[in-house]
Write a protein that holds these residues in place. Structure first.
Motif, PDB file in Angstrom:
ATOM      1  N   THR A 139       0.815  -1.213   0.000  1.00  0.00           N
ATOM      2  CA  THR A 139       0.000   0.000   0.000  1.00  0.00           C
ATOM      3  C   THR A 139       0.850   1.265   0.000  1.00  0.00           C
ATOM      4  O   THR A 139       0.380   2.323  -0.385  1.00  0.00           O
ATOM      5  N   GLU A 140       2.093   1.136   0.427  1.00  0.00           N
ATOM      6  CA  GLU A 140       2.928   2.330   0.524  1.00  0.00           C
ATOM      7  C   GLU A 140       4.062   2.319  -0.491  1.00  0.00           C
ATOM      8  O   GLU A 140       4.294   3.297  -1.183  1.00  0.00           O
ATOM      9  N   THR A 141       4.759   1.224  -0.581  1.00  0.00           N
ATOM     10  CA  THR A 141       5.954   1.178  -1.427  1.00  0.00           C
ATOM     11  C   THR A 141       5.654   0.717  -2.848  1.00  0.00           C
ATOM     12  O   THR A 141       6.480   0.892  -3.733  1.00  0.00           O
ATOM     13  N   LEU A 142       4.518   0.099  -3.035  1.00  0.00           N
ATOM     14  CA  LEU A 142       4.132  -0.534  -4.291  1.00  0.00           C
ATOM     15  C   LEU A 142       5.020  -1.733  -4.617  1.00  0.00           C
ATOM     16  O   LEU A 142       4.943  -2.296  -5.689  1.00  0.00           O
ATOM     17  N   LEU A 143       5.859  -2.114  -3.681  1.00  0.00           N
ATOM     18  CA  LEU A 143       6.731  -3.279  -3.810  1.00  0.00           C
ATOM     19  C   LEU A 143       6.471  -4.209  -2.624  1.00  0.00           C
ATOM     20  O   LEU A 143       6.839  -3.876  -1.502  1.00  0.00           O
ATOM     21  N   PRO A 144       5.844  -5.338  -2.843  1.00  0.00           N
ATOM     22  CA  PRO A 144       5.579  -6.248  -1.728  1.00  0.00           C
ATOM     23  C   PRO A 144       6.858  -6.614  -0.982  1.00  0.00           C
ATOM     24  O   PRO A 144       7.913  -6.770  -1.589  1.00  0.00           O
ATOM     25  N   TYR A 145       6.729  -6.707   0.324  1.00  0.00           N
ATOM     26  CA  TYR A 145       7.794  -7.178   1.219  1.00  0.00           C
ATOM     27  C   TYR A 145       8.971  -6.212   1.355  1.00  0.00           C
ATOM     28  O   TYR A 145      10.032  -6.594   1.809  1.00  0.00           O
ATOM     29  N   HIS A 146       8.804  -4.971   0.960  1.00  0.00           N
ATOM     30  CA  HIS A 146       9.876  -3.983   1.078  1.00  0.00           C
ATOM     31  C   HIS A 146       9.608  -3.048   2.259  1.00  0.00           C
ATOM     32  O   HIS A 146       8.461  -2.850   2.659  1.00  0.00           O
ATOM     33  N   PRO A 147      10.675  -2.417   2.784  1.00  0.00           N
ATOM     34  CA  PRO A 147      10.507  -1.493   3.910  1.00  0.00           C
ATOM     35  C   PRO A 147       9.643  -0.291   3.524  1.00  0.00           C
ATOM     36  O   PRO A 147       9.758   0.239   2.424  1.00  0.00           O
ATOM     37  N   THR A 148       8.804   0.111   4.451  1.00  0.00           N
ATOM     38  CA  THR A 148       7.989   1.312   4.282  1.00  0.00           C
ATOM     39  C   THR A 148       8.782   2.520   4.782  1.00  0.00           C
ATOM     40  O   THR A 148       9.816   2.371   5.440  1.00  0.00           O
ATOM     41  N   SER A 149       8.292   3.711   4.517  1.00  0.00           N
ATOM     42  CA  SER A 149       8.976   4.892   5.051  1.00  0.00           C
ATOM     43  C   SER A 149       8.918   4.890   6.580  1.00  0.00           C
ATOM     44  O   SER A 149       9.863   5.324   7.231  1.00  0.00           O
TER      45      SER A 149
END
Length: 149
Positions: free
Chosen positions: A118-128
């Motif tokens: 929902t935030e990074t548009l990349l599953p399983y990646h760190p959010t801000s």
């Protein structure tokens, strides 16, 4: 995802691949020491990626597969911590203080995006939020060491 089809998600090559990272870390830490012998070096680990039991609907992994993935991150943290200690760097644990902020946490709280990012548009990646959280932990460690910069 093998975990959703009934097969094991663990790859037998994970452990040796993770253990092999120590060479890269050791080389980098040796190079830093050679170029900046008075540098105070801080190395951080990975935060809690997915909690015990996981959250299958959100993450897309069965609980046992979520545990395998988290164990891989824990192994990575151990490898990195050993290399840091061996070469005089300060290892900063981010796993313990991030409990409750893994990808199963609510949006806006979690430090990693789940399967449907929902935030990074990349599953399983760190959010801000996760990146800020890690930075805050490292800043506390640096200040606690007495480093003035």
């Amino acid at each position: 995802m093998a975990g959703l089809r009934g097969g094991a998600c663990a790859d037998p090559a994970w452990d040796p691949a993770i253990d092999g990272i120590v060479t890269t870390y050791s080389t980098a830490l040796q190079r830093i020491a050679a170029l900046a012998p008075k540098a105070k070096v801080f190395v951080d680990g990975w935060p809690l990626y997915v909690r015990d039991g996981g959250c299958p609907a959100l993450v897309g992994l069965r609980p046992e597969d979520a545990a395998v993935v988290q164990r891989a991150f824990d192994r990575l943290n151990s490898v990195v911590a050993r290399a840091a200690t061996e070469y005089g760097a300060t290892y900063t644990d981010t796993r313990t203080p991030s409990a409750g902020d893994d990808m199963c946490a609510p949006e806006g709280v979690r430090w990693f995006d789940p399967l449907v990012a929902t935030e990074t548009l990349l599953p399983y990646h760190p959010t801000s939020t996760g990146m800020r959280g890690v930075a805050d932990i490292v800043v506390v460690a640096v200040r606690a060491s007495g480093f003035e910069g």
